[in-house]
Design an enzyme around this catalytic site. Structure first.
Site, PDB file in Angstrom:
ATOM      1  N   GLY A  64     -18.695 -14.477  -9.228  1.00 60.02           N
ATOM      2  CA  GLY A  64     -19.320 -15.794  -9.293  1.00 60.02           C
ATOM      3  C   GLY A  64     -20.827 -15.792  -9.389  1.00 60.02           C
ATOM      4  N   THR A  65     -21.364 -14.825 -10.153  1.00 59.97           N
ATOM      5  CA  THR A  65     -22.809 -14.871 -10.363  1.00 59.97           C
ATOM      6  C   THR A  65     -23.115 -14.704 -11.843  1.00 59.97           C
ATOM      7  OG1 THR A  65     -24.963 -13.880  -9.814  1.00 59.97           O
ATOM      8  CG2 THR A  65     -23.080 -12.377  -9.892  1.00 59.97           C
ATOM      9  N   ASN A 108     -15.255 -13.824 -12.997  1.00 59.50           N
ATOM     10  CA  ASN A 108     -16.059 -14.949 -13.444  1.00 59.50           C
ATOM     11  C   ASN A 108     -15.300 -15.655 -14.564  1.00 59.50           C
ATOM     12  OD1 ASN A 108     -18.168 -16.619 -14.553  1.00 59.50           O
ATOM     13  ND2 ASN A 108     -19.661 -15.250 -13.575  1.00 59.50           N
ATOM     14  N   PRO A 109     -15.261 -17.002 -14.569  1.00 62.91           N
ATOM     15  CA  PRO A 109     -14.556 -17.670 -15.674  1.00 62.91           C
ATOM     16  C   PRO A 109     -15.248 -17.472 -17.021  1.00 62.91           C
ATOM     17  CG  PRO A 109     -15.240 -19.270 -13.984  1.00 62.91           C
ATOM     18  CD  PRO A 109     -15.761 -17.950 -13.583  1.00 62.91           C
ATOM     19  N   CYS A 139     -42.906 -28.007  13.026  1.00 60.97           N
ATOM     20  CA  CYS A 139     -42.536 -26.987  14.017  1.00 60.97           C
ATOM     21  C   CYS A 139     -42.563 -27.560  15.437  1.00 60.97           C
ATOM     22  CB  CYS A 139     -43.550 -25.843  13.891  1.00 60.97           C
ATOM     23  SG  CYS A 139     -43.352 -24.536  15.097  1.00 60.97           S
ATOM     24  N   ASN A 194     -25.968 -16.513  -2.051  1.00 62.16           N
ATOM     25  CA  ASN A 194     -25.779 -17.907  -1.648  1.00 62.16           C
ATOM     26  C   ASN A 194     -26.506 -18.193  -0.341  1.00 62.16           C
ATOM     27  OD1 ASN A 194     -24.145 -18.008  -3.862  1.00 62.16           O
ATOM     28  ND2 ASN A 194     -22.229 -17.872  -2.720  1.00 62.16           N
ATOM     29  N   HIS A 244     -30.941 -14.070  -0.267  1.00 63.50           N
ATOM     30  CA  HIS A 244     -31.867 -15.154  -0.642  1.00 63.50           C
ATOM     31  C   HIS A 244     -32.087 -16.112   0.514  1.00 63.50           C
ATOM     32  CE1 HIS A 244     -30.986 -14.515  -5.212  1.00 63.50           C
ATOM     33  NE2 HIS A 244     -31.760 -13.596  -4.695  1.00 63.50           N
ATOM     34  N   ASP A 267     -25.692 -21.034   1.393  1.00 60.71           N
ATOM     35  CA  ASP A 267     -24.909 -22.137   1.973  1.00 60.71           C
ATOM     36  C   ASP A 267     -24.214 -21.793   3.298  1.00 60.71           C
ATOM     37  OD1 ASP A 267     -22.485 -21.635  -0.707  1.00 60.71           O
ATOM     38  OD2 ASP A 267     -22.628 -20.589   1.215  1.00 60.71           O
TER      39      ASP A 267
HETATM   40  C1  BV8 Z   1     -38.950 -11.418  -6.931  1.00 60.25           C
HETATM   41  C2  BV8 Z   1     -33.887 -20.239  -4.217  1.00 60.25           C
HETATM   42  C3  BV8 Z   1     -40.911 -10.097  -6.761  1.00 60.25           C
HETATM   43  C4  BV8 Z   1     -33.028 -20.484  -3.075  1.00 60.25           C
HETATM   44  C5  BV8 Z   1     -33.363 -18.705  -5.955  1.00 60.25           C
HETATM   45  C6  BV8 Z   1     -41.611 -14.411 -13.528  1.00 60.25           C
HETATM   46  C7  BV8 Z   1     -42.326 -14.755 -12.388  1.00 60.25           C
HETATM   47  C8  BV8 Z   1     -41.875 -14.436 -11.099  1.00 60.25           C
HETATM   48  C9  BV8 Z   1     -40.678 -13.757 -10.950  1.00 60.25           C
HETATM   49  C10 BV8 Z   1     -39.966 -13.436 -12.093  1.00 60.25           C
HETATM   50  C11 BV8 Z   1     -40.399 -13.736 -13.375  1.00 60.25           C
HETATM   51  N1  BV8 Z   1     -39.492 -13.288 -14.266  1.00 60.25           N
HETATM   52  C12 BV8 Z   1     -38.465 -12.708 -13.595  1.00 60.25           C
HETATM   53  C13 BV8 Z   1     -38.763 -12.778 -12.286  1.00 60.25           C
HETATM   54  C14 BV8 Z   1     -37.958 -12.291 -11.209  1.00 60.25           C
HETATM   55  C15 BV8 Z   1     -37.190 -13.506 -10.689  1.00 60.25           C
HETATM   56  C16 BV8 Z   1     -35.990 -13.689 -11.603  1.00 60.25           C
HETATM   57  O1  BV8 Z   1     -35.064 -12.898 -11.561  1.00 60.25           O
HETATM   58  N2  BV8 Z   1     -36.002 -14.743 -12.447  1.00 60.25           N
HETATM   59  C17 BV8 Z   1     -34.902 -14.934 -13.372  1.00 60.25           C
HETATM   60  C18 BV8 Z   1     -34.454 -16.393 -13.373  1.00 60.25           C
HETATM   61  C19 BV8 Z   1     -35.341 -14.453 -14.741  1.00 60.25           C
HETATM   62  N3  BV8 Z   1     -36.769 -13.159  -9.349  1.00 60.25           N
HETATM   63  C20 BV8 Z   1     -37.538 -13.523  -8.326  1.00 60.25           C
HETATM   64  O2  BV8 Z   1     -38.533 -14.222  -8.400  1.00 60.25           O
HETATM   65  C21 BV8 Z   1     -37.077 -12.954  -6.984  1.00 60.25           C
HETATM   66  N4  BV8 Z   1     -38.228 -12.384  -6.337  1.00 60.25           N
HETATM   67  O3  BV8 Z   1     -38.665 -10.887  -7.982  1.00 60.25           O
HETATM   68  O4  BV8 Z   1     -40.060 -11.094  -6.211  1.00 60.25           O
HETATM   69  C22 BV8 Z   1     -41.842  -9.737  -5.671  1.00 60.25           C
HETATM   70  C23 BV8 Z   1     -41.755  -8.478  -5.101  1.00 60.25           C
HETATM   71  C24 BV8 Z   1     -42.636  -8.133  -4.096  1.00 60.25           C
HETATM   72  C25 BV8 Z   1     -43.585  -9.057  -3.634  1.00 60.25           C
HETATM   73  C26 BV8 Z   1     -43.634 -10.339  -4.202  1.00 60.25           C
HETATM   74  C27 BV8 Z   1     -42.759 -10.695  -5.230  1.00 60.25           C
HETATM   75  C28 BV8 Z   1     -36.537 -14.093  -6.117  1.00 60.25           C
HETATM   76  C29 BV8 Z   1     -35.137 -14.452  -6.602  1.00 60.25           C
HETATM   77  C30 BV8 Z   1     -34.546 -15.560  -5.719  1.00 60.25           C
HETATM   78  C31 BV8 Z   1     -34.940 -16.878  -6.286  1.00 60.25           C
HETATM   79  N5  BV8 Z   1     -34.330 -17.939  -5.502  1.00 60.25           N
HETATM   80  N6  BV8 Z   1     -33.060 -19.819  -5.349  1.00 60.25           N
HETATM   81  C32 BV8 Z   1     -32.262 -21.735  -3.360  1.00 60.25           C
HETATM   82  O5  BV8 Z   1     -32.892 -22.788  -3.600  1.00 60.25           O
HETATM   83  O6  BV8 Z   1     -31.041 -21.652  -3.353  1.00 60.25           O
HETATM   84  S1  BV8 Z   1     -32.494 -18.273  -7.350  1.00 60.25           S
HETATM   85  C33 BV8 Z   1     -30.977 -19.053  -7.440  1.00 60.25           C
HETATM   86  O7  BV8 Z   1     -30.274 -18.256  -8.404  1.00 60.25           O
HETATM   87  C34 BV8 Z   1     -30.114 -19.010  -6.186  1.00 60.25           C
HETATM   88  O8  BV8 Z   1     -30.746 -18.391  -5.089  1.00 60.25           O
HETATM   89  C35 BV8 Z   1     -28.914 -18.158  -6.577  1.00 60.25           C
HETATM   90  O9  BV8 Z   1     -28.558 -17.376  -5.518  1.00 60.25           O
HETATM   91  C36 BV8 Z   1     -29.477 -17.355  -7.666  1.00 60.25           C
HETATM   92  C37 BV8 Z   1     -28.467 -16.703  -8.585  1.00 60.25           C
HETATM   93  O10 BV8 Z   1     -27.685 -17.741  -9.193  1.00 60.25           O
HETATM   94  P1  BV8 Z   1     -26.084 -17.545  -9.152  1.00 60.25           P
HETATM   95  O11 BV8 Z   1     -25.671 -17.411  -7.724  1.00 60.25           O
HETATM   96  O12 BV8 Z   1     -25.687 -16.465 -10.073  1.00 60.25           O
HETATM   97  O13 BV8 Z   1     -25.572 -18.957  -9.660  1.00 60.25           O
HETATM   98  P2  BV8 Z   1     -25.488 -19.464 -11.163  1.00 60.25           P
HETATM   99  O14 BV8 Z   1     -25.300 -20.945 -11.120  1.00 60.25           O
HETATM  100  O15 BV8 Z   1     -26.606 -18.878 -11.972  1.00 60.25           O
HETATM  101  O16 BV8 Z   1     -24.134 -18.789 -11.708  1.00 60.25           O
HETATM  102  C38 BV8 Z   1     -22.896 -19.200 -11.188  1.00 60.25           C
HETATM  103  C39 BV8 Z   1     -21.850 -18.309 -11.823  1.00 60.25           C
HETATM  104  O17 BV8 Z   1     -20.585 -18.622 -11.248  1.00 60.25           O
HETATM  105  C40 BV8 Z   1     -21.728 -18.517 -13.324  1.00 60.25           C
HETATM  106  O18 BV8 Z   1     -21.671 -17.266 -13.962  1.00 60.25           O
HETATM  107  C41 BV8 Z   1     -20.372 -19.258 -13.473  1.00 60.25           C
HETATM  108  O19 BV8 Z   1     -19.696 -18.864 -14.658  1.00 60.25           O
HETATM  109  C42 BV8 Z   1     -19.633 -18.746 -12.278  1.00 60.25           C
HETATM  110  N7  BV8 Z   1     -18.582 -19.629 -11.764  1.00 60.25           N
HETATM  111  C43 BV8 Z   1     -18.506 -20.979 -11.851  1.00 60.25           C
HETATM  112  N8  BV8 Z   1     -17.382 -21.403 -11.220  1.00 60.25           N
HETATM  113  C44 BV8 Z   1     -16.763 -20.294 -10.716  1.00 60.25           C
HETATM  114  C45 BV8 Z   1     -17.537 -19.171 -11.063  1.00 60.25           C
HETATM  115  N9  BV8 Z   1     -17.185 -17.908 -10.709  1.00 60.25           N
HETATM  116  C46 BV8 Z   1     -16.049 -17.763 -10.004  1.00 60.25           C
HETATM  117  N10 BV8 Z   1     -15.267 -18.790  -9.617  1.00 60.25           N
HETATM  118  C47 BV8 Z   1     -15.592 -20.067  -9.964  1.00 60.25           C
HETATM  119  N11 BV8 Z   1     -14.782 -21.089  -9.595  1.00 60.25           N
HETATM  120 ZN    ZN Z   2     -45.151 -23.289  14.288  1.00 52.99          ZN
END
Ligand code: BV8
Ligand code: ZN
Length: 232
Positions: free
Chosen positions: A178-179, A204-205, A138, A92, A109, A94
């Site tokens: 929660g992920t 997780n729900p 900046c 997160n 992140h 936030d």
């Molecule tokens: C990397 C930005 C390599 C910040 C985010 C093709 C091209 C490029 C990369 C890739 C590719 N294919 C795969 C990849 C890797 C990629 C990836 O994993 N993609 C996925 C989607 C397939 N990863 C990356 O690109 C990462 N970097 O690999 O770099 C590299 C290495 C060396 C040199 C250069 C490069 C970067 C990953 C970070 C991306 N940034 N966001 C922002 O704007 O916030 S991702 C975004 O998803 C957020 O950051 C968040 O943190 C992240 C994960 O999401 P979750 O937190 O899980 O949230 P989500 O909504 O998905 O799920 C919520 C869950 O909560 C659900 O399960 C729900 O049921 C549950 N829930 C709901 N209510 C509740 C609850 N649980 C409990 N209680 C409740 N009440």
């Molecule tokens: Zn600067």
């Protein structure tokens, strides 16, 4: 939940859901109305920094009044009460875990409250919402500033990543809360923990790709489950 050894907690957007912060992929989630590829990538920012900043400024405004919920509080208490080593790895951006008092925390992140100059690299903590100018510039060199978060295709901060994987390899218990467990490399952490003999508990729900791997998967909301699960 008793564990004398090392404990690692991994959280995602679901932990903040009960603070009124929309998740990414769930119903009503941020990605429903926006496509990640259009906004959370270096390419999107390069093409249209103002559009990307309008999205982040909108999210910052929504977060400005968000307060930690019972899940954040329970995890901050667990950190203080746990005798063994402890690390909270959050995806997160936030800032709500820190606001709840968590200190042994890595924001893998980045943070939506950080802005970083694309020209001189200067980082600053900017809580003003809405931002005075979009995109912000900046104060030191006038360069274009970007959100201090990790975008798709960008490497995670090396220090935070090493701390997270090092702790996952050494822990006795990992709590994953929660992920959706679909974003890498953080989605690897529970596998690494299990491969090193840790017990993995998911809260997780909904089911996730982690559910079949977890020793226990508790179907419920974090703010409801964690206080009783952790005894706070
Ligand atoms: C990397 C930005 C390599 C910040 C985010 C093709 C091209 C490029 C990369 C890739 C590719 N294919 C795969 C990849 C890797 C990629 C990836 O994993 N993609 C996925 C989607 C397939 N990863 C990356 O690109 C990462 N970097 O690999 O770099 C590299 C290495 C060396 C040199 C250069 C490069 C970067 C990953 C970070 C991306 N940034 N966001 C922002 O704007 O916030 S991702 C975004 O998803 C957020 O950051 C968040 O943190 C992240 C994960 O999401 P979750 O937190 O899980 O949230 P989500 O909504 O998905 O799920 C919520 C869950 O909560 C659900 O399960 C729900 O049921 C549950 N829930 C709901 N209510 C509740 C609850 N649980 C409990 N209680 C409740 N009440
Ligand atoms: Zn600067």
């Amino acid at each position: 939940m008793e564990a004398a050894g090392a404990v690692v907690v991994v959280t995602g957007a679901g932990v903040s859901a009960e603070s009124g912060v929309p998740t990414f992929r769930g119903a009503g989630g941020l990605w429903r109305s926006f496509r990640a590829e259009d906004l959370a990538t270096p390419g999107a920012f390069g093409r249209d920094p103002r559009l990307v900043w309008e999205w982040y400024d909108w999210r910052r405004q929504g977060l400005a009044t968000a307060r930690p919920n019972a899940a954040h509080d329970a995890l901050a208490r667990l950190e203080r009460a746990h005798a063994g080593s402890f690390l909270l790895v959050t995806q997160n951006v936030d800032g709500l875990h820190a606001a709840a008092g968590s200190r042994k925390l890595v924001e893998v992140h980045g943070s939506i409250w950080q802005v970083r100059c694309t020209a001189c690299g200067r980082e600053r903590y900017e809580r003003a919402v809405p931002l005075a100018t979009l995109p912000p510039t900046c104060p030191a060199c006038g360069g274009l500033e970007r959100p201090g978060v990790v975008w798709f295709g960008e490497a995670l901060p090396a220090v935070a990543l090493e701390a997270a994987f090092g702790a996952a390899r050494a822990c006795e218990l990992m709590l994953v809360v929660g992920t959706s467990a679909v974003v890498y490399p953080i989605a690897y952490l529970p596998r690494v923990a299990r491969e090193n003999g840790a017990r993995v508990i998911e809260v997780n729900p909904e089911e996730t790709p982690l559910t079949p791997l977890a020793d226990e998967s508790i179907r419920g909301r974090a703010a409801e489950v964690l206080p009783s699960l952790l005894g706070f």
